[in-house]
Scaffold this motif. Sequence first.
Motif, PDB file in Angstrom:
ATOM      1  N   VAL A  57       0.861  -1.172   0.000  1.00 30.72           N
ATOM      2  CA  VAL A  57       0.000   0.000   0.000  1.00 30.72           C
ATOM      3  C   VAL A  57       0.903   1.230   0.000  1.00 30.72           C
ATOM      4  CG1 VAL A  57      -0.231   0.193   2.507  1.00 30.72           C
ATOM      5  CG2 VAL A  57      -2.121   0.904   1.067  1.00 30.72           C
ATOM      6  N   THR A  58       0.362   2.360  -0.435  1.00 26.12           N
ATOM      7  CA  THR A  58       1.128   3.597  -0.467  1.00 26.12           C
ATOM      8  C   THR A  58       0.672   4.514   0.670  1.00 26.12           C
ATOM      9  OG1 THR A  58       1.265   3.410  -2.872  1.00 26.12           O
ATOM     10  CG2 THR A  58       1.855   5.540  -1.910  1.00 26.12           C
ATOM     11  N   ILE A  59       1.617   4.940   1.500  1.00 26.38           N
ATOM     12  CA  ILE A  59       1.319   5.925   2.544  1.00 26.38           C
ATOM     13  C   ILE A  59       1.445   7.304   1.909  1.00 26.38           C
ATOM     14  CG2 ILE A  59       2.015   6.915   4.756  1.00 26.38           C
ATOM     15  CD1 ILE A  59       3.164   4.169   5.471  1.00 26.38           C
ATOM     16  N   VAL A  60       0.357   8.090   1.950  1.00 27.53           N
ATOM     17  CA  VAL A  60       0.361   9.397   1.287  1.00 27.53           C
ATOM     18  C   VAL A  60       0.255  10.571   2.257  1.00 27.53           C
ATOM     19  CG1 VAL A  60      -0.525   8.472  -0.889  1.00 27.53           C
ATOM     20  CG2 VAL A  60      -2.132   9.332   0.816  1.00 27.53           C
ATOM     21  N   ASP A  61      -0.117  10.298   3.518  1.00 24.96           N
ATOM     22  CA  ASP A  61      -0.258  11.396   4.474  1.00 24.96           C
ATOM     23  C   ASP A  61      -0.361  10.816   5.883  1.00 24.96           C
ATOM     24  OD1 ASP A  61      -0.458  14.002   5.356  1.00 24.96           O
ATOM     25  OD2 ASP A  61      -2.520  14.317   4.676  1.00 24.96           O
ATOM     26  N   CYS A  62      -0.227  11.675   6.878  1.00 25.71           N
ATOM     27  CA  CYS A  62      -0.372  11.285   8.275  1.00 25.71           C
ATOM     28  C   CYS A  62      -0.787  12.514   9.065  1.00 25.71           C
ATOM     29  CB  CYS A  62       0.940  10.719   8.816  1.00 25.71           C
ATOM     30  SG  CYS A  62       0.870  10.316  10.578  1.00 25.71           S
ATOM     31  N   LYS A  63      -1.919  12.406   9.755  1.00 25.27           N
ATOM     32  CA  LYS A  63      -2.407  13.525  10.562  1.00 25.27           C
ATOM     33  C   LYS A  63      -3.009  13.007  11.855  1.00 25.27           C
ATOM     34  CE  LYS A  63      -3.189  16.705   6.902  1.00 25.27           C
ATOM     35  NZ  LYS A  63      -3.924  17.232   5.876  1.00 25.27           N
ATOM     36  N   PHE A  64      -2.784  13.741  12.932  1.00 25.79           N
ATOM     37  CA  PHE A  64      -3.411  13.401  14.209  1.00 25.79           C
ATOM     38  C   PHE A  64      -4.856  13.881  14.180  1.00 25.79           C
ATOM     39  CE2 PHE A  64      -4.636  14.125  18.612  1.00 25.79           C
ATOM     40  CZ  PHE A  64      -4.283  12.908  19.172  1.00 25.79           C
TER      41      PHE A  64
END
Length: 128
Positions: free
Chosen positions: A74-81
């Motif tokens: 899978v592709t990780i495209v972002d990360c936010k709390f």
Amino acid sequence: MKALSVRQAWAIIYALKDIENRGWPIHYRGDILIHAAKTCTKKEYQLAREFCQEMGVVIPELISLRRGQVIGIVTIVDCKFSQVASGWGMPEQYHWKLENPREITPIPYIGRLGIFEVPDDLVMEVAA
């Protein structure tokens, strides 16, 4: 190649689970292997099953799920709390935004906590 061991690996690869909930952020962006964690208690499975049902997804029985194997990419495209729940995202968690899930020929492999490396030669054979 980077890998992540996940108890709900099936949902990421086959049911379009597009958020992975973690208590820590990830700064990496790009492809990552999804490893189906070897252990999953009946209670953990039941909680995951109920959550998936709320999302309109029926998961296979625990006995038929692949465990202890890399099952996809899978592709990780972002990360936010996020302090609130949203879709697959749980409250008070970092939401890793996932895209482009791809099934691969399963690779038996021992998972680890956090992000870990799987030798490229093992992946090249099945992901090409």
